[in-house]
Design a protein around this motif. Structure first.
Motif, short mmCIF file in Angstrom:
data_model
loop_
_atom_site.label_atom_id
_atom_site.label_comp_id
_atom_site.label_asym_id
_atom_site.label_seq_id
_atom_site.Cartn_x
_atom_site.Cartn_y
_atom_site.Cartn_z
N PRO A 32 0.76 -1.33 -0.05
CA PRO A 32 0.01 -0.10 -0.06
C PRO A 32 0.77 1.32 -0.25
O PRO A 32 2.03 1.30 0.33
N SER A 33 0.36 2.24 -0.53
CA SER A 33 1.12 3.83 -0.27
C SER A 33 1.71 4.19 0.75
O SER A 33 2.64 4.58 0.76
N ALA A 34 0.90 3.71 1.93
CA ALA A 34 1.78 4.35 3.15
C ALA A 34 2.98 3.61 3.30
O ALA A 34 3.72 4.31 3.99
N ALA A 35 3.01 2.34 2.97
CA ALA A 35 4.24 1.60 3.13
C ALA A 35 5.23 2.27 2.26
O ALA A 35 6.49 2.38 2.39
N SER A 36 4.78 2.79 0.85
CA SER A 36 5.62 3.43 0.01
C SER A 36 6.01 4.72 0.46
O SER A 36 7.43 4.81 0.18
N GLY A 42 12.56 6.76 4.35
CA GLY A 42 13.98 5.86 4.65
C GLY A 42 15.12 5.88 3.66
O GLY A 42 16.22 5.87 4.17
N VAL A 43 14.60 5.67 2.46
CA VAL A 43 15.68 5.80 1.18
C VAL A 43 16.26 7.22 1.47
O VAL A 43 17.67 7.29 1.41
N ALA A 44 15.63 8.24 1.63
CA ALA A 44 16.24 9.71 1.76
C ALA A 44 17.01 9.88 2.84
O ALA A 44 18.16 10.47 2.70
N ALA A 62 9.56 1.47 -1.93
CA ALA A 62 9.37 3.02 -2.37
C ALA A 62 8.68 3.24 -3.51
O ALA A 62 7.88 4.12 -3.56
N GLN A 63 8.97 2.61 -4.65
CA GLN A 63 8.55 2.68 -5.83
C GLN A 63 7.38 1.75 -6.25
O GLN A 63 6.87 1.74 -7.31
N GLN A 64 6.79 1.15 -5.42
CA GLN A 64 5.61 0.32 -5.20
C GLN A 64 5.73 -0.74 -6.18
O GLN A 64 4.83 -0.98 -7.31
N LYS A 65 6.90 -1.26 -6.56
CA LYS A 65 7.11 -2.23 -7.68
C LYS A 65 6.62 -3.62 -7.05
O LYS A 65 6.54 -3.98 -5.83
N PRO A 66 6.28 -4.57 -7.71
CA PRO A 66 5.68 -5.95 -7.59
C PRO A 66 6.78 -6.54 -6.77
O PRO A 66 8.06 -6.64 -7.25
N LEU A 67 6.71 -7.02 -5.37
CA LEU A 67 7.52 -8.03 -4.73
C LEU A 67 7.44 -9.70 -5.09
O LEU A 67 6.43 -10.02 -5.38
N MET A 107 11.64 -0.42 5.37
CA MET A 107 10.88 -1.76 5.18
C MET A 107 9.49 -1.23 5.35
O MET A 107 8.56 -2.29 5.19
N GLY A 108 9.30 0.01 5.16
CA GLY A 108 7.75 0.45 4.99
C GLY A 108 6.95 0.93 6.25
O GLY A 108 5.62 0.96 6.30
N GLY A 109 7.80 0.95 7.16
CA GLY A 109 7.05 1.05 8.69
C GLY A 109 6.09 0.18 9.17
O GLY A 109 5.96 -1.10 8.94
N GLN A 110 4.96 0.95 9.85
CA GLN A 110 4.17 0.04 10.29
C GLN A 110 3.12 -0.67 9.24
O GLN A 110 2.70 -1.71 9.54
N SER A 111 2.93 0.05 8.29
CA SER A 111 2.17 -0.44 7.28
C SER A 111 2.74 -1.64 6.39
O SER A 111 2.23 -2.48 6.25
N GLY A 112 4.26 -1.45 6.22
CA GLY A 112 4.79 -2.55 5.68
C GLY A 112 5.00 -3.92 6.60
O GLY A 112 4.72 -4.76 6.02
N LYS A 113 5.02 -3.58 7.92
CA LYS A 113 4.90 -4.73 8.68
C LYS A 113 3.56 -5.47 8.69
O LYS A 113 3.29 -6.70 8.52
#
Length: 138
Positions: A32-36, A42-44, A62-67, A107-113
Motif C-alpha cells: 500500500p501507498s503508506a508503506a511506499s 527511509g531511502v532519503a 518505495a516505488q511500489q514495484k511488485p515484490l 521496510m515500509g514502517g508499520q504499514s509494511g509490517k
C-alpha cells in the motif's frame, strides 16, 4: 484513510483466494501507498546519513514495484526480529534520526509490517491449495 485502504486491499486478496477454488488466480504483490511513503522517507534518510549500499528491497517498496515471495519473507523476517525503540530521541526525528527508525522506514514502517505479515499468511494458504499463482516479474 491509509488504514482503510490497507484493509480493503487485504480483503480483496482474501476474497480472491476464496473465489479461486476452481481456477488459479495470478496476482501481483504490491504494498500500500503508506508503506511506499515510509520507504521513500527511509531511502532519503539513508542516503543523507550515509547508510550502506544495498537498498534493492527498500527501493522496490518505495516505488511500489511488485515484490516476490522472497521479498515478503525478508520483510517478515525483519519485522519478527526488529524491536523498534519508539522512545529513542531519534525516532521520528528527520534531523537526527536513529538507525532503527531509518531501518524501520526502509521496510515500509508499520504499514509494511502489517501488510507483509498478513499477506504472507494469506499467500501460504493460497499456495498450499494451489488456488493462486504469483505473477512472474519480467
Amino acid at each position: 484513510m491509509n488504514t482503510l485502504l490497507f484493509q480493503v486491499q487485504l480483503e480483496m486478496l482474501h476474497l480472491c483466494l476464496l473465489c479461486s477454488e476452481s481456477e488459479v488466480k495470478e496476482i501481483e504483490l504490491i504494498l500500500p501507498s503508506a508503506a511506499s511513503m515510509a520507504a521513500l522517507r527511509g531511502v532519503a534518510l539513508h542516503k543523507k546519513f550515509s547508510g550502506g549500499k544495498n537498498l534493492t528491497l527498500a527501493e522496490a517498496i518505495a516505488q511500489q514495484k511488485p515484490l516476490t515471495l522472497e521479498d515478503i519473507d525478508k520483510m517478515v523476517d525483519f519485522f519478527e526480529k526488529f524491536k523498534p525503540d519508539m522512545d529513542d530521541p531519534g525516532w521520528y526525528n528527520p534531523e537526527n534520526p536513529s538507525v532503527g527508525w531509518i531501518r524501520w522506514s526502509l521496510m515500509g514502517g508499520q504499514s509494511g509490517k502489517n501488510w507483509s505479515i498478513n499477506t504472507k499468511k494469506m499467500l501460504e494458504e493460497g499456495l498450499k491449495d494451489k488456488s493462486i499463482k504469483i505473477k512472474t516479474l519480467e
